[in-house]
Design a protein around this motif. Structure first.
Motif: not given
Length: 162
Positions: A29, A32-35, A40, A118, A121, A125
């Motif tokens: 997760w 996937q959510k890391s920009s 990553t 992150l 977050e 979730e």
């Protein structure tokens, strides 16, 4: 309770423990959510405990190793090893106090703060989804489940000889 019911509960408990010990869903997760490609890549080489120590530093900074150890209920030696790894990854930095060379305070770096945010977050979730999961149980069922989990957390099923 008959032996069959006890066996089913024990099997479910073992499955849960195995799933938890090899569960990479949280890391997936986060990736996937890391920009940020650097973050990553870092997540791939991190343990869950490393993420939790980073989280503890982010929540309590500036913070020393003893406080992290107490807050996360892990040995001070583990905190020392993990903080060295987090510093090597440039996720945290250490600050030595001017009058005390033994006292070290940890801070997140910008990169560490990004991963900390992150991770926060992710926990939001998980809390949301856990709350939805619990809605299928009545209040009385939740009280029984809560008592069971508290008992389970305080119990060991291994007897060591003295």
């Amino acid at each position: 309770m008959n032996d069959s019911s006890q066996k089913k509960i024990m099997d479910s408990f073992i499955k849960l423990m195995e799933r938890e010990s090899e569960n990479d869903e949280e890391k997936q997760w986060l990736m996937q959510k890391s920009s940020h490609d650097t973050i990553t890549d870092m997540i791939k080489g991190m343990t869950t405990l490393m993420l939790h120590v980073l989280d503890g530093i982010g929540r309590f900074e500036p913070v020393n190793g003893i406080t992290i150890s107490r807050q996360l209920n892990i040995p001070k030696g583990s905190v020392s090893k993990i903080t060295r790894k987090l510093m090597a990854k440039k996720l945290i930095r250490a600050e030595f106090l001017p009058n005390n060379k033994k006292e070290v305070l940890y801070h997140t770096t910008l990169l560490g703060q990004e991963l900390f945010n992150l991770h926060q977050e992710l926990h939001k979730e998980m809390e949301k989804n856990f709350g939805q999961f619990l809605q299928k149980y009545s209040e009385s069922e939740l009280l029984v489940i809560s008592a069971f989990l508290q008992d389970l957390a305080g119990t060991t099923f291994v007897t060591l000889e003295k």
